[in-house]
Write a protein that holds these residues in place. Sequence first.
Motif, short mmCIF file in Angstrom:
data_model
loop_
_atom_site.label_atom_id
_atom_site.label_comp_id
_atom_site.label_asym_id
_atom_site.label_seq_id
_atom_site.Cartn_x
_atom_site.Cartn_y
_atom_site.Cartn_z
N SER A 414 0.83 -1.20 0.00
CA SER A 414 0.00 0.00 0.00
C SER A 414 0.87 1.26 0.00
CB SER A 414 -0.89 -0.03 1.25
OG SER A 414 -1.61 1.16 1.41
N PHE A 415 0.25 2.41 -0.26
CA PHE A 415 0.93 3.69 -0.05
C PHE A 415 -0.08 4.69 0.47
CE2 PHE A 415 -0.97 4.79 -4.08
CZ PHE A 415 -1.15 6.16 -4.02
N ARG A 416 0.42 5.74 1.11
CA ARG A 416 -0.46 6.78 1.64
C ARG A 416 0.33 8.09 1.73
NH1 ARG A 416 -2.70 3.84 5.88
NH2 ARG A 416 -1.43 4.88 7.44
N THR A 417 -0.30 9.19 1.35
CA THR A 417 0.35 10.50 1.32
C THR A 417 -0.46 11.48 2.17
OG1 THR A 417 1.23 10.11 -0.90
CG2 THR A 417 1.06 12.40 -0.19
N ASP A 418 0.21 12.38 2.86
CA ASP A 418 -0.47 13.38 3.67
C ASP A 418 -1.21 14.39 2.80
OD1 ASP A 418 0.45 12.27 6.02
OD2 ASP A 418 2.16 13.63 6.21
N TYR A 419 -2.37 14.84 3.27
CA TYR A 419 -3.13 15.86 2.55
C TYR A 419 -2.30 17.14 2.37
CZ TYR A 419 -7.55 13.25 3.21
OH TYR A 419 -8.56 12.32 3.19
N SER A 420 -1.45 17.43 3.35
CA SER A 420 -0.69 18.68 3.35
C SER A 420 0.60 18.60 2.54
CB SER A 420 -0.36 19.08 4.78
OG SER A 420 0.41 18.05 5.42
N SER A 421 0.85 17.50 1.87
CA SER A 421 2.06 17.36 1.06
C SER A 421 2.04 18.35 -0.08
CB SER A 421 2.17 15.94 0.51
OG SER A 421 1.06 15.67 -0.34
N GLU A 422 3.20 18.65 -0.64
CA GLU A 422 3.29 19.62 -1.73
C GLU A 422 2.44 19.21 -2.91
OE1 GLU A 422 6.77 22.05 -4.18
OE2 GLU A 422 7.21 20.03 -3.41
N VAL A 423 2.48 17.95 -3.28
CA VAL A 423 1.69 17.48 -4.42
C VAL A 423 0.20 17.58 -4.12
CG1 VAL A 423 1.85 15.04 -3.72
CG2 VAL A 423 1.36 15.63 -6.10
N GLY A 424 -0.20 17.30 -2.87
CA GLY A 424 -1.60 17.40 -2.50
C GLY A 424 -2.11 18.82 -2.55
N VAL A 425 -1.33 19.76 -2.05
CA VAL A 425 -1.72 21.18 -2.05
C VAL A 425 -1.82 21.69 -3.49
CG1 VAL A 425 -0.98 23.50 -1.42
CG2 VAL A 425 -0.76 21.62 0.23
N TRP A 426 -0.86 21.32 -4.33
CA TRP A 426 -0.84 21.75 -5.74
C TRP A 426 -2.06 21.23 -6.50
CZ3 TRP A 426 1.16 18.37 -9.96
CH2 TRP A 426 1.19 19.04 -11.19
N LEU A 427 -2.35 19.95 -6.37
CA LEU A 427 -3.48 19.36 -7.09
C LEU A 427 -4.80 19.93 -6.59
CD1 LEU A 427 -2.28 15.65 -7.26
CD2 LEU A 427 -2.44 17.27 -9.17
N ARG A 428 -4.91 20.15 -5.29
CA ARG A 428 -6.13 20.73 -4.73
C ARG A 428 -6.38 22.12 -5.32
NH1 ARG A 428 -6.45 24.00 -0.32
NH2 ARG A 428 -8.55 24.32 0.57
N LYS A 429 -5.33 22.94 -5.41
CA LYS A 429 -5.46 24.28 -6.00
C LYS A 429 -5.93 24.19 -7.45
CE LYS A 429 -2.07 27.12 -5.67
NZ LYS A 429 -0.66 27.58 -5.68
N ALA A 430 -5.38 23.24 -8.20
CA ALA A 430 -5.74 23.10 -9.61
C ALA A 430 -7.20 22.71 -9.77
CB ALA A 430 -4.83 22.06 -10.27
N LEU A 431 -7.70 21.80 -8.95
CA LEU A 431 -9.09 21.37 -9.07
C LEU A 431 -10.05 22.46 -8.59
CD1 LEU A 431 -9.11 17.56 -8.22
CD2 LEU A 431 -8.85 18.72 -10.42
N ILE A 432 -9.66 23.22 -7.58
CA ILE A 432 -10.49 24.35 -7.15
C ILE A 432 -10.59 25.37 -8.29
CG2 ILE A 432 -10.61 26.33 -5.59
CD1 ILE A 432 -9.42 24.54 -3.40
N LYS A 433 -9.47 25.63 -8.96
CA LYS A 433 -9.47 26.55 -10.10
C LYS A 433 -10.40 26.05 -11.21
CE LYS A 433 -6.14 26.52 -13.17
NZ LYS A 433 -4.79 26.65 -13.81
N ALA A 434 -10.40 24.74 -11.44
CA ALA A 434 -11.21 24.18 -12.52
C ALA A 434 -12.70 24.17 -12.20
CB ALA A 434 -10.72 22.77 -12.84
N PHE A 435 -13.04 23.85 -10.96
CA PHE A 435 -14.45 23.60 -10.63
C PHE A 435 -15.04 24.57 -9.62
CE2 PHE A 435 -12.57 19.60 -12.09
CZ PHE A 435 -13.46 19.27 -13.11
N ASP A 436 -14.21 25.49 -9.12
CA ASP A 436 -14.68 26.52 -8.19
C ASP A 436 -15.29 25.92 -6.92
OD1 ASP A 436 -14.88 29.18 -7.43
OD2 ASP A 436 -16.95 29.35 -8.16
N LYS A 437 -14.75 24.79 -6.49
CA LYS A 437 -15.17 24.17 -5.23
C LYS A 437 -14.11 23.19 -4.78
CE LYS A 437 -18.12 20.88 -7.73
NZ LYS A 437 -19.48 20.37 -7.87
#
Length: 501
Positions: A414-437
Amino acid sequence: MKKSLFVILIIVSSVSVFSQKNLNLDELAEKHTLKSMPLLYDLLSIPNDANFPEDIEKNIVWCEKEFQNRQFKTTRIETETVPLLLAERNVKKAKKTVLIYLQIDGQPVDTSKWHQANPYTPALKKPFNDSWEEIDWSNITSYEDDWRVFARSASDAKGPAAMFLAAIDAIDENKINPNFNMKVIMDFEEELGSPRLPKAVMENKELLKSDMLVIFDGPMHITNEPTLVFGARGIATATLTTYGPIVPQHSGHYGNYAPNPALRLAKLLASMKDDNGRVIIPGYYDGIELDETTQELLQAVPDDEEEIKERLQIAGTDNVGTYYQESIQYPSLNIRGMQSGWIDEEARTIVPSWARAELDLRLVLESDPERLISLIEDHIVEQGYYVIDRKPTKEERLKYDKIATFTHEVSYQSFRTDYSSEVGVWLRKALIKAFDKEPIMERMAGGSIPISPFVVTLGIPAVLVPTVNRDNNQHSPNENLRLGNYRLGIKSMISILSEEM
């Protein structure tokens, strides 16, 4: 002359920044959904069962051509069977390097179970009377979101690969330059458990060196809302066989006399779990502790348990966890198939000579897979079985009343990554930009993908960006991809590729 050139550069730079900030993602995704339909059709038309290397080679050649046409440098990473394919595209003054995982192979097909002539000839269908009606591909220019493309790997996972290529075309057309390097690794044996992947990653650490890993694979949350998944369970498999008479015997002559291996197997499997679906082998769930913070993360996922049960058409659930997200935080012990004798129109009045169960274990970080396998094997011994890893000899058959063959293979952890990781923060910003939520954030997916070799060997965090519809029939006949998901997947990837680090 120099001043004029400087002014031109300033204007070009301003246009580039302007185009990124004012990009109409919906219009761009719609345009490249239609533009990429021939590409999706071509990719799905190539047979991709990894058990047939000659077909996999056709997929590799196709991927090489398409990525090279988009200014990627491609490298075959050779293995004992078929290669992995790495496609690289670098930019000047890149701040980071992003490794992107795509799966290209697919599950085997049973054409008799598909509602079309050939699973490798994509069929366009629209909903009709609680079923699907095939329509001509010429209708694609006026498609509706709920129309679907039916083909092997439409969702798992050639669809996401086509989305990625369409997103690359979109950013190139609009002169959007990511400020990070891209390394795209394509796996052609994922459905076989990617058995050559760990060694290949270990031997090519420098070639694959990256700062983070993004996986375009898997279904979105059941609500079909934008989703990020920060982990996945690993997988191990096992085969368990019990024995009766050396060949099937007439049930009239030898019923009540010759032990029935199907009954013995059923009782042996039943001894591993209680009526609530929990493994009762001592120690199986050791090490799994879900603290208050973890429970809050899990409960933040907006699952509708009644809707899940309705989709599965089940009245109740196993109680390994008290709700869905909690249940997939534990290792599983699943019977993925059983066989003994004959059934249906081939049924015969016999005592079978053997019975076999294929098992899979979905793994979590806290559980050592070899330890879980040992617990199962020890349990079989405790039920009175002589356990071996091969067929029994005549001497063993005559000496031991209860014999079981037990073999296993650990594919990956298995693998698991923290929500606060750099990749997590970056992807979250991108999806918020795309869908405004805010996207739905899942701690772990229930399924398995071979990502842990990258995470462990390269020492990088990994996050999944699922894009396909959950009701896609992956691994089963009539696999499909909802066209609304295809378009929104392209939109998500355009936003990610244009999001600065």
